[in-house]
Scaffold this motif. Structure first.
Motif, PDB file in Angstrom:
ATOM      1  N   ASN A 136       0.832  -1.204   0.000  1.00  0.00           N
ATOM      2  CA  ASN A 136       0.000   0.000   0.000  1.00  0.00           C
ATOM      3  C   ASN A 136       0.867   1.256   0.000  1.00  0.00           C
ATOM      4  N   ALA A 137       1.986   1.213   0.743  1.00  0.00           N
ATOM      5  CA  ALA A 137       2.907   2.360   0.775  1.00  0.00           C
ATOM      6  C   ALA A 137       3.473   2.615  -0.627  1.00  0.00           C
ATOM      7  N   CYS A 138       3.822   1.538  -1.332  1.00  0.00           N
ATOM      8  CA  CYS A 138       4.346   1.666  -2.692  1.00  0.00           C
ATOM      9  C   CYS A 138       3.264   2.192  -3.633  1.00  0.00           C
ATOM     10  N   ALA A 139       2.035   1.739  -3.396  1.00  0.00           N
ATOM     11  CA  ALA A 139       0.901   2.174  -4.222  1.00  0.00           C
ATOM     12  C   ALA A 139       0.676   3.668  -4.067  1.00  0.00           C
ATOM     13  N   ARG A 140       0.660   4.114  -2.811  1.00  0.00           N
ATOM     14  CA  ARG A 140       0.388   5.537  -2.570  1.00  0.00           C
ATOM     15  C   ARG A 140       1.503   6.432  -3.080  1.00  0.00           C
ATOM     16  N   ALA A 141       2.689   5.852  -3.223  1.00  0.00           N
ATOM     17  CA  ALA A 141       3.810   6.613  -3.788  1.00  0.00           C
ATOM     18  C   ALA A 141       3.780   6.525  -5.317  1.00  0.00           C
ATOM     19  N   GLY A 142       2.792   5.776  -5.850  1.00  0.00           N
ATOM     20  CA  GLY A 142       2.668   5.616  -7.303  1.00  0.00           C
ATOM     21  C   GLY A 142       3.808   4.831  -7.908  1.00  0.00           C
ATOM     22  N   LYS A 143       4.235   3.754  -7.195  1.00  0.00           N
ATOM     23  CA  LYS A 143       5.368   2.945  -7.675  1.00  0.00           C
ATOM     24  C   LYS A 143       4.943   1.512  -7.959  1.00  0.00           C
ATOM     25  N   PRO A 144       4.367   1.258  -9.151  1.00  0.00           N
ATOM     26  CA  PRO A 144       3.882  -0.092  -9.463  1.00  0.00           C
ATOM     27  C   PRO A 144       4.970  -1.161  -9.464  1.00  0.00           C
ATOM     28  N   ASP A 145       6.183  -0.811  -9.904  1.00  0.00           N
ATOM     29  CA  ASP A 145       7.272  -1.805  -9.932  1.00  0.00           C
ATOM     30  C   ASP A 145       7.525  -2.356  -8.540  1.00  0.00           C
ATOM     31  N   LYS A 146       7.606  -1.429  -7.580  1.00  0.00           N
ATOM     32  CA  LYS A 146       7.859  -1.838  -6.195  1.00  0.00           C
ATOM     33  C   LYS A 146       6.682  -2.623  -5.631  1.00  0.00           C
ATOM     34  N   ALA A 147       5.472  -2.151  -5.907  1.00  0.00           N
ATOM     35  CA  ALA A 147       4.277  -2.840  -5.409  1.00  0.00           C
ATOM     36  C   ALA A 147       4.255  -4.276  -5.927  1.00  0.00           C
ATOM     37  N   GLU A 148       4.557  -4.447  -7.215  1.00  0.00           N
ATOM     38  CA  GLU A 148       4.565  -5.785  -7.818  1.00  0.00           C
ATOM     39  C   GLU A 148       5.684  -6.644  -7.223  1.00  0.00           C
TER      40      GLU A 148
END
Length: 321
Positions: A86-98
């Motif tokens: 969720n933290a990666c999502a809110r930062a708009g970082k799909p690579d990290k979220a994935e």
């Protein structure tokens, strides 16, 4: 006095209070203090801490705490992984979220609705609509139930790339699956219309929305004004401004700055003159709506935000016709 002897639970309560208040620095301070006092942060402590990072959209900070957790030999669970994603999502970082979603699965924690929604949200925030839609397909193939949050992110992804047709598709799909369309969905779709100046679609959506009994808010009216102005229809933008005020909604600095920007770009009006014209326009709208007294609320909002305003002496500039 007796004095309260803090324990791990006390610290977690303090960290949580800071997290709820979006005060990351203070939460980190308590986390450090906890260790200094000889209490080992537990799974709950890290879970709260990573969630605190998510609330303010700091992915690197969240990763740092996750690493600290592993260093201390604390085993992560699904809740922690979801907070990190969720933290990666809110930062708009799909690579990290994935990446973290893959790690989560590797460690035998199945991705759930929250995981998928976060990854789709990450793609949406990064403006990658195709990727968001691909994850939507994966989510369903994985037997995960989609919800209104899922659709909200897909509409957001479409709006972010100003794809009005896609936003429309997802709003309709949402209704088809029995989810109640809400104000946020419509506002997101209207935002897409505003970016491309699609006034016909915006009017259609506004109509669908009000017929569904959803009350428009300031964001809705700002999008309508923005759409009309972007379509080069200043009289229509003015009319929506008047309607906004007549509906007891005050324009805000967004309304003001949007109109100023459109005049500068579309009308090639220099900034000073544009801001004077918009100022006059808003003043006239308040007068036409029969509530010139409410104008002070709008001025206060602009002043609070530090929006530069023109001086009153420039009446002769007149409004835009």
């Amino acid at each position: 006095g007796m004095g309260v002897v803090p324990n791990g639970i006390t610290y977690n309560t303090m960290i949580n209070a800071c997290s709820q208040g979006h005060d990351l620095k203070k939460a980190e301070w308590w986390m450090d203090k906890m260790e200094q006092e000889g209490f080992l942060p537990c799974l709950v402590s890290f879970s709260i801490m990573i969630d605190a990072c998510a609330k303010v959209g700091l992915a690197e900070k969240a990763e740092k705490w996750f690493q600290r957790m592993l260093d201390l030999g604390v085993e992560p669970d699904a809740v922690v992984y979801n907070a990190l994603i969720n933290a990666c999502a809110r930062a708009g970082k799909p690579d990290k979220a994935e990446y973290w979603m893959t790690q989560m699965r590797t460690n035998n924690y199945p991705a759930d609705k929250r995981t998928y929604n976060s990854v789709i949200n990450a793609c949406a925030r990064a403006g990658d609509a195709e990727r968001a839609e691909a994850w939507f397909e994966t989510m369903q193939a994985d037997g995960c139930r989609v919800d209104h949050i899922t659709f909200g992110s897909l509409i957001h992804a479409s709006a972010k790339v100003a794809n009005v047709a896609r936003a429309e598709h997802w709003i309709e799909e949402m209704a088809r699956r029995g989810f109640k369309q809400n104000l946020v969905c419509f506002n997101t779709a209207l935002h897409a219309c505003a970016q491309v100046g699609d006034s016909a679609k915006a009017l259609q959506w506004f109509d669908v929305m009000t017929r569904a009994g959803i009350k428009p808010n300031a964001v809705t009216y700002n999008s309508m004004i923005h759409t009309m102005a972007n379509a080069g229809d200043v009289p229509a933008a003015t009319e929506w401004l008047r309607r906004m005020i007549a509906n007891k909604l005050n324009p805000d600095r967004i309304t003001y700055l949007t109109l100023v920007r459109i005049l500068q770009t579309k009308g090639k009006v220099p900034r000073d003159r544009a801001s004077k014209q918009v100022f006059t326009l808003i003043k006239q709208a308040y007068a036409q709506a029969g509530c010139p007294g409410s104008m002070s609320k709008w001025l206060e909002d602009c002043a609070r935000a530090g929006t530069p305003m023109p001086h009153e002496d420039s009446e002769e500039e007149g409004a835009i016709h």
